[in-house]
Design a protein around this motif. Structure first.
Motif, PDB file in Angstrom:
ATOM      1  N   TYR A  68       0.171   0.163   8.397  1.00  0.00           N
ATOM      2  CA  TYR A  68       0.556  -0.958   7.903  1.00  0.00           C
ATOM      3  C   TYR A  68      -0.348  -2.281   7.503  1.00  0.00           C
ATOM      4  O   TYR A  68      -1.020  -2.055   9.020  1.00  0.00           O
ATOM      5  N   MET A 201       0.155  -6.187  -1.162  1.00  0.00           N
ATOM      6  CA  MET A 201       1.212  -4.684  -0.915  1.00  0.00           C
ATOM      7  C   MET A 201       2.285  -4.358  -2.136  1.00  0.00           C
ATOM      8  O   MET A 201       2.217  -5.352  -2.536  1.00  0.00           O
ATOM      9  N   ASP A 205       7.336  -0.399  -4.889  1.00  0.00           N
ATOM     10  CA  ASP A 205       7.411   1.032  -3.329  1.00  0.00           C
ATOM     11  C   ASP A 205       8.114   0.807  -1.818  1.00  0.00           C
ATOM     12  O   ASP A 205       8.414   1.222  -1.294  1.00  0.00           O
ATOM     13  N   TRP A 206       7.507  -0.339  -1.597  1.00  0.00           N
ATOM     14  CA  TRP A 206       7.647  -0.604  -0.140  1.00  0.00           C
ATOM     15  C   TRP A 206       8.884  -1.880   0.033  1.00  0.00           C
ATOM     16  O   TRP A 206       9.003  -1.807   0.672  1.00  0.00           O
ATOM     17  N   SER A 207       9.709  -2.558  -0.737  1.00  0.00           N
ATOM     18  CA  SER A 207      10.687  -3.434  -0.538  1.00  0.00           C
ATOM     19  C   SER A 207      11.958  -2.497  -0.172  1.00  0.00           C
ATOM     20  O   SER A 207      13.268  -2.335  -1.356  1.00  0.00           O
ATOM     21  N   THR A 211      13.725   5.211   4.176  1.00  0.00           N
ATOM     22  CA  THR A 211      13.237   6.229   3.421  1.00  0.00           C
ATOM     23  C   THR A 211      14.212   6.718   2.362  1.00  0.00           C
ATOM     24  O   THR A 211      15.658   7.189   2.414  1.00  0.00           O
ATOM     25  N   LEU A 231       8.698  -1.463   7.615  1.00  0.00           N
ATOM     26  CA  LEU A 231       7.285  -0.079   7.134  1.00  0.00           C
ATOM     27  C   LEU A 231       5.734  -0.356   8.673  1.00  0.00           C
ATOM     28  O   LEU A 231       5.445   0.412   8.585  1.00  0.00           O
ATOM     29  N   GLN A 234       7.540   3.030  10.220  1.00  0.00           N
ATOM     30  CA  GLN A 234       6.212   4.200   9.652  1.00  0.00           C
ATOM     31  C   GLN A 234       4.714   4.437  10.247  1.00  0.00           C
ATOM     32  O   GLN A 234       4.871   4.923   9.850  1.00  0.00           O
ATOM     33  N   LEU A 246       4.187   6.269   1.364  1.00  0.00           N
ATOM     34  CA  LEU A 246       4.047   5.137   1.017  1.00  0.00           C
ATOM     35  C   LEU A 246       2.740   4.773   1.502  1.00  0.00           C
ATOM     36  O   LEU A 246       2.023   3.778   0.818  1.00  0.00           O
ATOM     37  N   TRP A 247       2.051   5.677   2.488  1.00  0.00           N
ATOM     38  CA  TRP A 247       0.792   5.016   2.232  1.00  0.00           C
ATOM     39  C   TRP A 247      -0.488   5.252   2.113  1.00  0.00           C
ATOM     40  O   TRP A 247      -1.789   5.446   1.641  1.00  0.00           O
TER      41      TRP A 247
END
Length: 618
Positions: A68, A201, A205-207, A211, A231, A234, A246-247
């Motif tokens: 992250y 970022m 997709d990350w908000s 999961t 995040l 993770q 995510l990554w």
């Protein structure tokens, strides 16, 4: 370890990987190196071919353990290839420009006349999943940064209370336009340097806070905090760095394809949706971790590495490496200066009164033989460059005196400064104040008759040239009757204990310290380092004129403000200046690309998407 010392250690590492760390190394060996042998940067050449694997040596000790882009302070995280996977709004340039326009995500900011607004137009970039990079992503990134700082001020190494992102709001005017609003206007150049630290970022997709969870309104602080916790949680599972979807959502030229948790080595493959410069002809980029500079050199000698940094202790091997098919280029790291930090609040033997006199600091700077240290086989063995300013060498914001020595090495000049101000110089018995008082020819306020000059220098145990130069300085001090001794400490010990801004109870336990280098952003203001009360003002330096100039360079609109600040500080000596070690970059001759991409490695900025091989690859 308390949070603030940990933050200081993280700052040095962050500056290194973003553009700011001292060289890890050993004492140079062999005859002094002719610096002209590596100062020329080879031109781009050859016919590009597709394919091949580039193997890059990671600097020993800088092994990544986090993915992250904004690791919490408690993790001590070093991020995997963050700049290659997630680009900042603006990317560092070593070509004399405020930022590298070609590889940045945005156009130059448009600042309002009153300075309270910066309008930033995003270029046409997309995420690796095909979604566009939008202004919402900028807002999302900013809001999560604020959530991290709200959790702990130590969670962003560049944070100072009351400054960015405090008093700043970000909104999306439209899909491609982000608007930054400031309660207090920033100097435009300083603002760009801050935005070089804002790694964008993917909001779409990350908000999420779980999961498969629903998308949250990240502009609500409680949601931003929940997203941040998810995040960072993770990111703690290193075994899933490659498999966690995510990554794999990146906006930079590469995606992670392999990671070794036990060593920190990792591999990257091209992001096919990347729309920046470069053809990404290289099939894969492997970053290989090492435990020592000698291990790096051995791999170069065996032909196993494509590129990386060579420790200066192996500079005598440059000729051998060239025979083995390598290019070698060296230069000082930009925006770096090596300084002996002065503790203006140490009261032992009236050190605070003594060192508070400018003529004393001038005399001591006259006793630092920078040309001699550069040539010395025991210190730099030819692999360093003289520097006398807080702005560093080849700066876009140079002092008015250029790169000349303000107080050149001159023992007689140092002795004269002392005798002219009421001291009896005696190299054998120690120099003594014989004319106390505040007159122009007297010792200075608070310095009694019979006072001698004696103090201790805390010296980092690594890299080895630090201790060597400190001992050389002490031997010069003895020539004018100043008694100083060197005490060697580990970097971690110094980070925890020797800083008045975070360990004030230890102010009388150190008079000077040498931990290596100050490495700064592309806009090398001394904000936080030398302004009164600055969060990294380790030695309690305080000068109203400096405060005014730093305020102007940080928040004013005058483009010449930083040069004025650098000029004043370099003359007033909040630190004593040592030479700047040269960084040595090595790469195989059958690897080519724009010369600027190899020069940028001086500050750990890599652009393999613009490289290519010119011969048959395995």
């Amino acid at each position: 370890m308390s949070q603030v010392p940990r933050r200081r250690g993280r700052l040095l590492l962050a500056l290194a990987t973003a553009g700011v760390l001292f060289i890890t190394g050993c004492t140079a060996s062999g005859a002094p190196v002719d610096a002209t042998s590596y100062k020329d940067l080879p031109a781009e050449s050859g016919t590009p071919i597709d394919g091949g694997v580039v193997t890059i040596a990671l600097t020993p000790g800088l092994t990544p353990n986090y993915i992250y882009p904004y690791p919490p302070a408690a993790t001590g995280g070093t991020v995997i290839g963050y700049d290659l996977m997630w680009r900042a709004l603006y990317r560092t340039s070593l070509e004399g420009e405020p930022f590298d326009a070609a590889t940045s995500l945005a156009e130059e900011p448009v600042i309002s006349d009153d300075g309270h607004t910066a309008t930033i137009a995003l270029k046409d970039h997309s995420w690796s999943n095909g979604k566009p990079v939008t202004a919402d992503d900028v807002v999302f990134t900013f809001d999560l940064l604020k959530a991290a700082i709200a959790e702990s001020p130590a969670n962003w190494a560049f944070y100072t209370p009351g400054q960015f992102p405090d008093g700043v709001t970000v909104t999306a005017a439209d899909a491609r336009t982000a608007v930054f609003s400031f309660e207090k206007p920033y100097n435009p150049s300083y603002l760009v340097s801050l935005l070089q630290l804002l790694y964008i970022m993917p909001s779409a997709d990350w908000s999420i806070a779980a999961t498969g969870g629903r998308v949250l309104d990240y502009t609500q602080p409680e949601n931003a905090t929940a997203i941040y916790h998810y995040l960072t949680g993770q990111s703690e599972d290193q075994s899933t760095f490659v498999t966690n979807p995510l990554w794999q959502i990146v906006n930079g030229p590469y995606q992670l394809s392999a990671f070794e948790p036990t060593t920190g080595s990792f591999s990257l493959t091209p992001n096919k949706k990347y729309s920046g410069p470069g053809d990404s002809r290289i099939e894969r980029v492997d970053f290989k971790a090492f435990t020592s500079p000698s291990a790096v050199y051995n791999q170069f000698a065996a032909g196993e590495l494509t590129t990386g940094r060579l420790d200066a202790s192996f500079a005598s091997k440059i000729g051998d490496l060239r025979k083995k098919g390598y290019n070698v280029y060296g230069a000082p790291s930009p925006a770096r200066f090596d300084g002996l930090v002065i503790n203006f609040d140490n009261k032992v033997d009236n050190f605070d009164k003594i060192i508070g006199q400018l003529y004393i600091r001038q005399a001591m700077q006259h006793l630092i033989d920078q040309p001699g240290y550069i040539k010395s086989r025991g210190i730099h063995s030819g692999t360093a460059t003289a520097n006398y300013s807080t702005g560093g060498l080849n700066s876009a914001y140079p002092p008015e005196f250029g790169e000349k020595a303000t107080y050149p090495y001159d023992v007689k000049a140092a002795e004269k400064l002392l005798t002219d101000h009421g001291w009896k110089v005696d190299a054998e018995k120690g120099t003594t104040c014989v004319r106390p008082g505040t007159g122009d020819d007297q010792c200075g306020e608070g310095i009694p008759k019979g006072q001698k000059i004696t103090f201790t220098i805390a010296s980092a145990n690594d890299p080895a040239f630090v201790g060597a130069r400190d001992l050389a300085f002490v031997s010069q001090l003895k020539k004018v009757g100043i008694d100083a001794k060197v005490v060697t400490k580990s970097l971690n010990y110094m980070y925890e204990n020797y800083g008045n801004s975070y360990a004030p109870d230890n102010a009388d336990k150190w008079a000077m310290q040498d931990f290596g280098a100050f490495v700064q952003t592309s806009y090398p203001t001394s904000n936080n380092a030398f302004n009164t009360g600055g969060s990294f003002n380790l030695g309690s330096y305080s000068n109203p004129e400096a405060d005014k100039l730093i305020e102007a360079s940080t928040f004013g609109a005058d483009p010449k403000a930083l040069s004025a600040e650098v000029t004043m500080l370099s003359k007033d000596l909040p630190v004593l200046f040592f030479p700047t070690p040269d960084n040595l970059i090595v790469w195989k001759k059958d690897l080519s690309g724009p010369p600027s991409t190899f020069r940028s490695m001086l500050k750990f900025v890599y652009s393999p998407e613009q490289w290519y091989f010119t011969g048959k690859q395995k």
